[in-house]
Design an enzyme around this catalytic site. Structure first.
Site, mmCIF file in Angstrom:
data_model
loop_
_atom_site.group_PDB
_atom_site.id
_atom_site.type_symbol
_atom_site.label_atom_id
_atom_site.label_comp_id
_atom_site.label_asym_id
_atom_site.label_seq_id
_atom_site.Cartn_x
_atom_site.Cartn_y
_atom_site.Cartn_z
ATOM 1 N N LYS A 22 0.839 -1.217 0.000
ATOM 2 C CA LYS A 22 0.000 0.000 0.000
ATOM 3 C C LYS A 22 0.869 1.260 0.000
ATOM 4 C CE LYS A 22 -2.607 2.483 3.586
ATOM 5 N NZ LYS A 22 -1.486 3.330 3.994
ATOM 6 N N ASN A 23 1.861 1.300 0.878
ATOM 7 C CA ASN A 23 2.635 2.532 1.014
ATOM 8 C C ASN A 23 3.618 2.744 -0.133
ATOM 9 O OD1 ASN A 23 1.219 3.056 3.284
ATOM 10 N ND2 ASN A 23 2.901 2.703 4.731
ATOM 11 N N CYS A 116 -5.975 13.447 11.558
ATOM 12 C CA CYS A 116 -6.550 12.118 11.365
ATOM 13 C C CYS A 116 -6.569 11.436 12.714
ATOM 14 C CB CYS A 116 -5.737 11.328 10.357
ATOM 15 S SG CYS A 116 -4.176 10.795 11.023
ATOM 16 N N ARG A 121 -0.678 15.157 12.388
ATOM 17 C CA ARG A 121 0.009 14.875 11.120
ATOM 18 C C ARG A 121 0.143 16.115 10.217
ATOM 19 N NH1 ARG A 121 -1.673 8.940 9.068
ATOM 20 N NH2 ARG A 121 0.366 8.996 8.133
ATOM 21 N N ASP A 306 3.563 1.187 12.154
ATOM 22 C CA ASP A 306 2.412 0.502 11.533
ATOM 23 C C ASP A 306 2.248 -0.931 12.037
ATOM 24 O OD1 ASP A 306 1.847 2.765 10.116
ATOM 25 O OD2 ASP A 306 2.531 2.023 8.175
ATOM 26 N N ARG A 399 -8.743 -0.555 3.784
ATOM 27 C CA ARG A 399 -7.834 0.443 3.187
ATOM 28 C C ARG A 399 -6.464 -0.168 2.913
ATOM 29 N NH1 ARG A 399 -7.060 5.945 5.956
ATOM 30 N NH2 ARG A 399 -5.644 5.919 4.196
HETATM 31 C C1 UD1 Z 1 3.929 7.092 6.190
HETATM 32 C C2 UD1 Z 1 3.073 5.864 5.986
HETATM 33 C C3 UD1 Z 1 2.390 5.462 7.286
HETATM 34 C C4 UD1 Z 1 3.430 5.301 8.393
HETATM 35 C C5 UD1 Z 1 4.322 6.539 8.499
HETATM 36 C C6 UD1 Z 1 5.471 6.356 9.477
HETATM 37 C C7 UD1 Z 1 2.345 6.105 3.674
HETATM 38 C C8 UD1 Z 1 1.222 6.345 2.737
HETATM 39 N N1 UD1 Z 1 2.058 6.173 4.985
HETATM 40 O O1 UD1 Z 1 3.061 8.143 6.588
HETATM 41 O O2 UD1 Z 1 1.713 4.227 7.066
HETATM 42 O O3 UD1 Z 1 2.747 5.129 9.612
HETATM 43 O O4 UD1 Z 1 4.899 6.830 7.201
HETATM 44 O O5 UD1 Z 1 6.241 5.248 9.120
HETATM 45 O O6 UD1 Z 1 3.458 5.824 3.283
HETATM 46 N N2 UD1 Z 1 5.660 15.064 10.229
HETATM 47 C C9 UD1 Z 1 5.697 16.422 10.487
HETATM 48 N N3 UD1 Z 1 5.594 17.278 9.423
HETATM 49 C C10 UD1 Z 1 5.459 16.829 8.137
HETATM 50 C C11 UD1 Z 1 5.412 15.439 7.903
HETATM 51 C C12 UD1 Z 1 5.515 14.580 8.972
HETATM 52 O O7 UD1 Z 1 5.822 16.844 11.621
HETATM 53 O O8 UD1 Z 1 5.373 17.674 7.211
HETATM 54 C C13 UD1 Z 1 5.762 14.118 11.379
HETATM 55 C C14 UD1 Z 1 4.480 13.291 11.561
HETATM 56 O O9 UD1 Z 1 3.511 13.964 12.306
HETATM 57 C C15 UD1 Z 1 5.018 12.049 12.262
HETATM 58 C C16 UD1 Z 1 6.417 11.901 11.657
HETATM 59 O O10 UD1 Z 1 6.748 13.144 11.065
HETATM 60 O O11 UD1 Z 1 5.132 12.269 13.629
HETATM 61 C C17 UD1 Z 1 6.536 10.814 10.630
HETATM 62 O O12 UD1 Z 1 5.493 10.942 9.691
HETATM 63 P P1 UD1 Z 1 5.693 10.565 8.166
HETATM 64 O O13 UD1 Z 1 6.901 9.712 7.998
HETATM 65 O O14 UD1 Z 1 5.609 11.805 7.356
HETATM 66 O O15 UD1 Z 1 4.400 9.710 7.891
HETATM 67 P P2 UD1 Z 1 3.583 9.643 6.537
HETATM 68 O O16 UD1 Z 1 4.491 9.818 5.372
HETATM 69 O O17 UD1 Z 1 2.380 10.522 6.654
#
Ligand code: UD1
Length: 419
Positions: A22-23, A116, A121, A306, A399
């Site tokens: 998925k990711n 969410c 996030r 996850d 999902r």
């Molecule tokens: C992706 C995965 C999700 C997984 C997560 C962490 C996908 C579609 N989803 O989510 O399944 O749980 O990685 O392994 O690939 N953050 C900020 N600012 C930003 C972006 C992130 O502060 O602009 C923080 C987030 O709140 C979180 C951390 O960084 O605490 C990691 O999040 P991130 O790696 O970005 O997760 P996703 O890419 O959303």
């Protein structure tokens, strides 16, 4: 409301194959927007998030054929650069289309993706990455709208190794002039899969899987054919199913290296894990034992957030007390109240630290999935429970799992999916 119904206490045994990730599929489908032509993507998991991504591609003007396994995307005639609000609300990771639209068309707009169930996030790092390449933003708090006449390569250091921000920066930099360097980049295998797809289409990207990624801008990508990597979280979930049911199962089509942080933790609970090529066998002969030291979620190659809910379910049945520290998401704990209804003894202390005192057996109850992986954890708990467990809100679980009921049934579980 669709649901899963499980009659517990059956040992799982046999083989099951793992589908595409998925990711990995979400950013790669978004990357097809960069290509003025056709992309053929095999091993696309038939999950609702894939369907949502395909709807976004069609909204943008792409022609998409999808048979449940292969998606053929023709992005030649894209005529929109705004993301549909309903889809951004449904799937936060829709924001991954932004980098590709900005790179190919010099603009994108989207409503702000809301918080969410896992917490706030934010997407500040995505925005900062686009700004570093020269994009400018409208100052409307409800809409994110970016423009750039010409993106120019730059060096950027992410404040935390965000998976989505790393991928969005890579997508935005594909056509940027000169070299872009991302430091403190996410090292997740899905970032490597995105690099591999883009390079197959003619991009020039190196370093994915390490903390520094270099993107040399190109002027054109071409049609490409690619197969999505196996889903390491589905594989991890099924390994926990084998362990919690004290079974003996073999997963086919798995990349062991990607699953190894989970396999290592499972081995600490007493599971025997053997790997042959792209197959993994797990045998669990007794009640799981508590972990000797706290399990802390961390970016790859640490233990994946996850898999935290599924491990919480496993440790709820272990002999002894374990601790899990959830370090990535502040609100990834909705499964705890549901597991507690089933007899689990879990204290959610301050600072996202879960103290899990294992009990000999859980009891089947009517439970409610509140998010994808937390929902999967309730199914796993149901496998280990006396009596019948109902997991309501199946749509969350769909999902990310193509057919969790079919797969677990193939392994001998008594589980049904009721529409
Ligand atoms: C992706 C995965 C999700 C997984 C997560 C962490 C996908 C579609 N989803 O989510 O399944 O749980 O990685 O392994 O690939 N953050 C900020 N600012 C930003 C972006 C992130 O502060 O602009 C923080 C987030 O709140 C979180 C951390 O960084 O605490 C990691 O999040 P991130 O790696 O970005 O997760 P996703 O890419 O959303």
């Amino acid at each position: 409301m669709s649901k899963f119904v499980i009659i517990g206490r059956k040992k799982l045994f046999g083989e099951v194959a793992i589908g595409g990730s998925k990711n990995a599929v979400l950013p790669i489908l978004a990357a097809t927007v960069l290509i003025n032509g056709k992309s053929t993507i095999h091993n696309c998991p038939n999950i609702s998030d894939t369907h949502t991504s395909i709807e976004i591609l069609r909204h943008l003007g792409c022609k998409v054929l999808y048979d449940g396994y292969t998606a053929i995307v023709d992005a030649t005639n894209i005529d929109k650069t705004s993301l549909p609000t309903s889809h951004v609300q449904k799937m936060r990771s829709s924001i991954i289309f932004a980098g590709a639209l900005l790179s190919r068309f010099g603009e994108f707009s989207s409503t702000t993706p809301g918080g969410c169930r896992l917490g706030e996030r934010p997407i500040d790092m995505h925005i900062n990455a686009f700004s570093a390449l020269g994009a400018t933003f409208d100052q409307n708090p409800d809409i994110i709208a970016a423009k750039a006449d010409k993106l120019i390569g730059n060096t950027m250091c992410l404040s935390t190794p965000s998976v989505g921000a790393t991928q969005n920066a890579m997508l935005a930099a594909v056509y940027a002039k000169g070299e872009t360097t991302i430091t403190n980049a996410a090292k997740e295998p899905e970032v490597v899969d995105l690099q591999n797809f883009l390079n197959k289409a003619g991009a020039n990207i190196n370093g994915a899987g390490t903390e520094t990624i270099a993107i040399n801008g190109v002027t054109k990508l071409h049609s490409a054919e690619y197969s999505i990597m196996p889903d390491r979280i589905v594989a991890g979930t099924y390994l926990v199913a084998g362990a919690i049911s004290r079974g003996n199962i073999t997963l086919k089509n798995v990349n062991y290296k990607d699953v190894s942080p989970v396999a290592f933790a499972l081995a600490q609970t007493g599971a025997k894990i053997v790997c042959h090529g792209n197959e993994i066998n797990l045998t669990m002969k007794h009640r799981p034992i508590a972990l000797p030291s706290p399990l802390t979620t961390a970016p790859h190659p640490g233990f994946p957030t996850d898999m935290q809910p599924q491990f919480t379910a496993l440790l709820a049945t272990a002999h002894g007390t374990s601790t899990i520290n959830e370090k990535l998401f502040e609100a990834r704990d909705a499964h705890i109240a549901e597991l507690s209804k089933m007899g689990a003894k879990i204290t959610n202390t301050d600072n996202r630290r879960f103290l899990i005192e294992g009990v000999a057996a859980l009891r089947g109850r009517v439970t409610y999935a509140k998010d994808l992986r937390g929902g999967a954890a309730l199914i796993l708990a149901g496998l280990a429970s006396h009596g019948i467990t109902v997991v309501e809100n199946a749509h969350y679980i769909q999902r990310g799992y193509e057919d969790i009921a079919g797969d677990l049934k193939q392994l001998g579980a008594a589980i049904s999916f009721l529409k």
